[in-house]
Design a protein around this motif. Sequence first.
Motif, PDB file in Angstrom:
ATOM      1  N   CYS A   7      45.181  43.172  46.367  1.00  0.00           N
ATOM      2  CA  CYS A   7      45.350  43.952  45.143  1.00  0.00           C
ATOM      3  C   CYS A   7      44.830  45.372  45.394  1.00  0.00           C
ATOM      4  CB  CYS A   7      44.579  43.303  43.992  1.00  0.00           C
ATOM      5  SG  CYS A   7      44.898  44.057  42.385  1.00  0.00           S
ATOM      6  N   GLN A   8      45.626  46.367  45.005  1.00  0.00           N
ATOM      7  CA  GLN A   8      45.214  47.771  45.194  1.00  0.00           C
ATOM      8  C   GLN A   8      44.768  48.332  43.851  1.00  0.00           C
ATOM      9  OE1 GLN A   8      48.176  50.904  46.243  1.00  0.00           O
ATOM     10  NE2 GLN A   8      46.954  51.111  48.120  1.00  0.00           N
ATOM     11  N   ILE A   9      43.552  48.890  43.822  1.00  0.00           N
ATOM     12  CA  ILE A   9      42.938  49.365  42.584  1.00  0.00           C
ATOM     13  C   ILE A   9      42.543  50.833  42.744  1.00  0.00           C
ATOM     14  CG2 ILE A   9      41.042  49.043  40.958  1.00  0.00           C
ATOM     15  CD1 ILE A   9      42.849  46.658  40.995  1.00  0.00           C
ATOM     16  N   SER A  10      42.787  51.631  41.700  1.00  0.00           N
ATOM     17  CA  SER A  10      42.299  53.011  41.703  1.00  0.00           C
ATOM     18  C   SER A  10      41.698  53.326  40.337  1.00  0.00           C
ATOM     19  CB  SER A  10      43.430  53.988  42.027  1.00  0.00           C
ATOM     20  OG  SER A  10      44.430  53.976  41.017  1.00  0.00           O
ATOM     21  N   GLY A  11      40.831  54.281  40.273  1.00  0.00           N
ATOM     22  CA  GLY A  11      40.218  54.682  39.013  1.00  0.00           C
ATOM     23  C   GLY A  11      38.997  55.545  39.245  1.00  0.00           C
ATOM     24  N   PHE A  12      38.555  56.218  38.197  1.00  0.00           N
ATOM     25  CA  PHE A  12      37.336  57.033  38.285  1.00  0.00           C
ATOM     26  C   PHE A  12      36.556  56.876  36.989  1.00  0.00           C
ATOM     27  CE2 PHE A  12      34.785  60.824  37.786  1.00  0.00           C
ATOM     28  CZ  PHE A  12      34.179  60.913  39.027  1.00  0.00           C
ATOM     29  N   PRO A  13      35.300  56.529  37.067  1.00  0.00           N
ATOM     30  CA  PRO A  13      34.577  56.212  38.319  1.00  0.00           C
ATOM     31  C   PRO A  13      35.142  54.962  39.007  1.00  0.00           C
ATOM     32  CG  PRO A  13      33.259  55.667  36.394  1.00  0.00           C
ATOM     33  CD  PRO A  13      34.470  56.370  35.872  1.00  0.00           C
ATOM     34  N   LYS A  14      34.797  54.779  40.279  1.00  0.00           N
ATOM     35  CA  LYS A  14      35.354  53.689  41.086  1.00  0.00           C
ATOM     36  C   LYS A  14      35.111  52.342  40.405  1.00  0.00           C
ATOM     37  CE  LYS A  14      35.172  51.742  45.777  1.00  0.00           C
ATOM     38  NZ  LYS A  14      36.561  52.003  46.173  1.00  0.00           N
ATOM     39  N   PRO A  15      36.172  51.575  40.173  1.00  0.00           N
ATOM     40  CA  PRO A  15      36.020  50.297  39.461  1.00  0.00           C
ATOM     41  C   PRO A  15      35.291  49.235  40.294  1.00  0.00           C
ATOM     42  CG  PRO A  15      38.313  51.071  39.487  1.00  0.00           C
ATOM     43  CD  PRO A  15      37.568  51.869  40.507  1.00  0.00           C
ATOM     44  N   ILE A  16      34.733  48.300  39.585  1.00  0.00           N
ATOM     45  CA  ILE A  16      34.168  47.102  40.216  1.00  0.00           C
ATOM     46  C   ILE A  16      35.197  45.981  40.043  1.00  0.00           C
ATOM     47  CG2 ILE A  16      32.334  45.380  40.104  1.00  0.00           C
ATOM     48  CD1 ILE A  16      30.484  47.574  39.054  1.00  0.00           C
ATOM     49  N   LEU A  17      35.526  45.302  41.144  1.00  0.00           N
ATOM     50  CA  LEU A  17      36.558  44.253  41.096  1.00  0.00           C
ATOM     51  C   LEU A  17      35.915  42.868  41.156  1.00  0.00           C
ATOM     52  CD1 LEU A  17      39.689  43.773  41.121  1.00  0.00           C
ATOM     53  CD2 LEU A  17      39.439  43.369  43.563  1.00  0.00           C
ATOM     54  N   LYS A  18      36.353  42.007  40.271  1.00  0.00           N
ATOM     55  CA  LYS A  18      35.927  40.608  40.284  1.00  0.00           C
ATOM     56  C   LYS A  18      37.163  39.720  40.340  1.00  0.00           C
ATOM     57  CE  LYS A  18      31.681  41.361  37.623  1.00  0.00           C
ATOM     58  NZ  LYS A  18      30.913  40.978  36.395  1.00  0.00           N
ATOM     59  N   TRP A  19      36.996  38.575  41.017  1.00  0.00           N
ATOM     60  CA  TRP A  19      38.094  37.602  41.153  1.00  0.00           C
ATOM     61  C   TRP A  19      37.780  36.363  40.318  1.00  0.00           C
ATOM     62  CZ3 TRP A  19      42.560  38.659  43.785  1.00  0.00           C
ATOM     63  CH2 TRP A  19      42.542  39.730  44.677  1.00  0.00           C
ATOM     64  N   PHE A  20      38.801  35.848  39.644  1.00  0.00           N
ATOM     65  CA  PHE A  20      38.648  34.641  38.827  1.00  0.00           C
ATOM     66  C   PHE A  20      39.797  33.668  39.110  1.00  0.00           C
ATOM     67  CE2 PHE A  20      36.573  38.018  36.491  1.00  0.00           C
ATOM     68  CZ  PHE A  20      35.412  37.434  36.042  1.00  0.00           C
ATOM     69  N   ASN A  22      41.777  30.588  36.956  1.00  0.00           N
ATOM     70  CA  ASN A  22      41.950  29.933  35.648  1.00  0.00           C
ATOM     71  C   ASN A  22      41.032  30.541  34.586  1.00  0.00           C
ATOM     72  OD1 ASN A  22      43.883  28.230  36.767  1.00  0.00           O
ATOM     73  ND2 ASN A  22      42.369  26.666  37.295  1.00  0.00           N
ATOM     74  N   GLU A  23      41.038  31.886  34.525  1.00  0.00           N
ATOM     75  CA  GLU A  23      40.362  32.656  33.480  1.00  0.00           C
ATOM     76  C   GLU A  23      38.844  32.667  33.585  1.00  0.00           C
ATOM     77  OE1 GLU A  23      42.129  34.465  31.545  1.00  0.00           O
ATOM     78  OE2 GLU A  23      44.107  33.561  31.725  1.00  0.00           O
ATOM     79  N   THR A  24      38.212  31.516  33.767  1.00  0.00           N
ATOM     80  CA  THR A  24      36.750  31.446  33.637  1.00  0.00           C
ATOM     81  C   THR A  24      36.009  31.200  34.943  1.00  0.00           C
ATOM     82  OG1 THR A  24      36.902  29.082  33.114  1.00  0.00           O
ATOM     83  CG2 THR A  24      36.932  30.626  31.263  1.00  0.00           C
ATOM     84  N   ASP A  25      36.682  30.685  35.968  1.00  0.00           N
ATOM     85  CA  ASP A  25      35.986  30.351  37.220  1.00  0.00           C
ATOM     86  C   ASP A  25      35.839  31.598  38.081  1.00  0.00           C
ATOM     87  OD1 ASP A  25      35.949  27.755  36.350  1.00  0.00           O
ATOM     88  OD2 ASP A  25      37.735  27.161  37.484  1.00  0.00           O
ATOM     89  N   SER A  26      34.635  32.152  38.112  1.00  0.00           N
ATOM     90  CA  SER A  26      34.373  33.321  38.942  1.00  0.00           C
ATOM     91  C   SER A  26      34.309  32.902  40.411  1.00  0.00           C
ATOM     92  CB  SER A  26      33.056  33.976  38.523  1.00  0.00           C
ATOM     93  OG  SER A  26      32.780  35.093  39.332  1.00  0.00           O
ATOM     94  N   LEU A  27      34.965  33.672  41.266  1.00  0.00           N
ATOM     95  CA  LEU A  27      35.023  33.329  42.682  1.00  0.00           C
ATOM     96  C   LEU A  27      34.028  34.174  43.463  1.00  0.00           C
ATOM     97  CD1 LEU A  27      38.902  33.053  43.130  1.00  0.00           C
ATOM     98  CD2 LEU A  27      37.259  31.202  42.811  1.00  0.00           C
ATOM     99  N   GLU A  28      33.196  33.502  44.258  1.00  0.00           N
ATOM    100  CA  GLU A  28      32.210  34.162  45.089  1.00  0.00           C
ATOM    101  C   GLU A  28      32.440  33.776  46.555  1.00  0.00           C
ATOM    102  OE1 GLU A  28      30.297  36.302  43.717  1.00  0.00           O
ATOM    103  OE2 GLU A  28      30.568  35.769  41.596  1.00  0.00           O
ATOM    104  N   LEU A  35      35.827  37.473  50.571  1.00  0.00           N
ATOM    105  CA  LEU A  35      36.131  38.641  49.742  1.00  0.00           C
ATOM    106  C   LEU A  35      35.859  39.904  50.556  1.00  0.00           C
ATOM    107  CD1 LEU A  35      34.357  37.550  46.416  1.00  0.00           C
ATOM    108  CD2 LEU A  35      36.756  37.223  47.047  1.00  0.00           C
ATOM    109  N   GLU A  36      36.819  40.821  50.589  1.00  0.00           N
ATOM    110  CA  GLU A  36      36.633  42.048  51.345  1.00  0.00           C
ATOM    111  C   GLU A  36      37.470  43.161  50.731  1.00  0.00           C
ATOM    112  OE1 GLU A  36      38.041  41.590  55.350  1.00  0.00           O
ATOM    113  OE2 GLU A  36      39.670  40.264  54.730  1.00  0.00           O
ATOM    114  N   ASN A  37      37.145  44.393  51.100  1.00  0.00           N
ATOM    115  CA  ASN A  37      37.948  45.522  50.641  1.00  0.00           C
ATOM    116  C   ASN A  37      37.951  46.621  51.683  1.00  0.00           C
ATOM    117  OD1 ASN A  37      35.087  46.120  49.625  1.00  0.00           O
ATOM    118  ND2 ASN A  37      36.125  48.088  49.282  1.00  0.00           N
ATOM    119  N   LYS A  38      39.052  47.355  51.720  1.00  0.00           N
ATOM    120  CA  LYS A  38      39.214  48.510  52.587  1.00  0.00           C
ATOM    121  C   LYS A  38      39.751  49.649  51.734  1.00  0.00           C
ATOM    122  CE  LYS A  38      40.167  45.682  56.685  1.00  0.00           C
ATOM    123  NZ  LYS A  38      41.178  45.343  57.749  1.00  0.00           N
TER     124      LYS A  38
END
Length: 227
Positions: A7-20, A22-28, A35-38
């Motif tokens: 998923c490609q995300i842009s915004g200012f200030p830089k957003p914080i991304l979380k993965w879920f 089925n709506e409620t299960d947070s993925l760690e 989980l990684e980002n470039k």
Amino acid sequence: SQIKFECQISGFPKPILKWFRNETDSLEKSDRIKLENKLDNYFLSIKDCSLKDQGIYIAQAENSVGTVSSRIFLDINQIPVIVKSLSNVEIFFEENLNQEFICSFKSKPKADVCWFLNDQIITSDKDDHFTIKDEINKENDDEETYISKFYIKNVTLNDSGSVKCKIRNIAGEILSNCTLSVLKMPIIIMSLPETLDVIEKKELKLECKLTDSVPKAQISWYKDNIL
């Protein structure tokens, strides 16, 4: 297998991304979840996917201005699993003898089934000597179980051999096999005479005729019940 979301995300200030899931299960992060980002690209990787990983995955980005999200549904295809496999069969040949083979399995998506007798693919024939029938069994909310039946009508000695059931879907294939042994008892068609007179020192020849048998009969001769 392994699945990877991007998923490609842009915004200012830089957003914080979380993965879920089925709506409620947070993925760690875990042994299976990475989980990684470039730069602005964010990745979620899951290895050794199973049916429990099926569901809606959500990438949720948030900064001080607001929250946005993107979602995708992950459907898991499963290699067929045999519930009841084939077993070896031994039967004695007789008139109007029938035999049925049953293989039950689970599959997602539904699988194609092929039956083989002595490595020759079987199809239902006009004489109904071979018949194949597929059924679906579903109890309560449990997963569907598929049942495939291979039926031989008026079994002959030529039907002996290997029986195989090949089950295949887009995820892979499995095989269940067994052996059908059609046995035939020997039958005496010409018996020994009750009595026979011979001249002393002359050759004695006794003859007894049997039908063919499967497996081939072993012949033993006795005199006064002594081999």
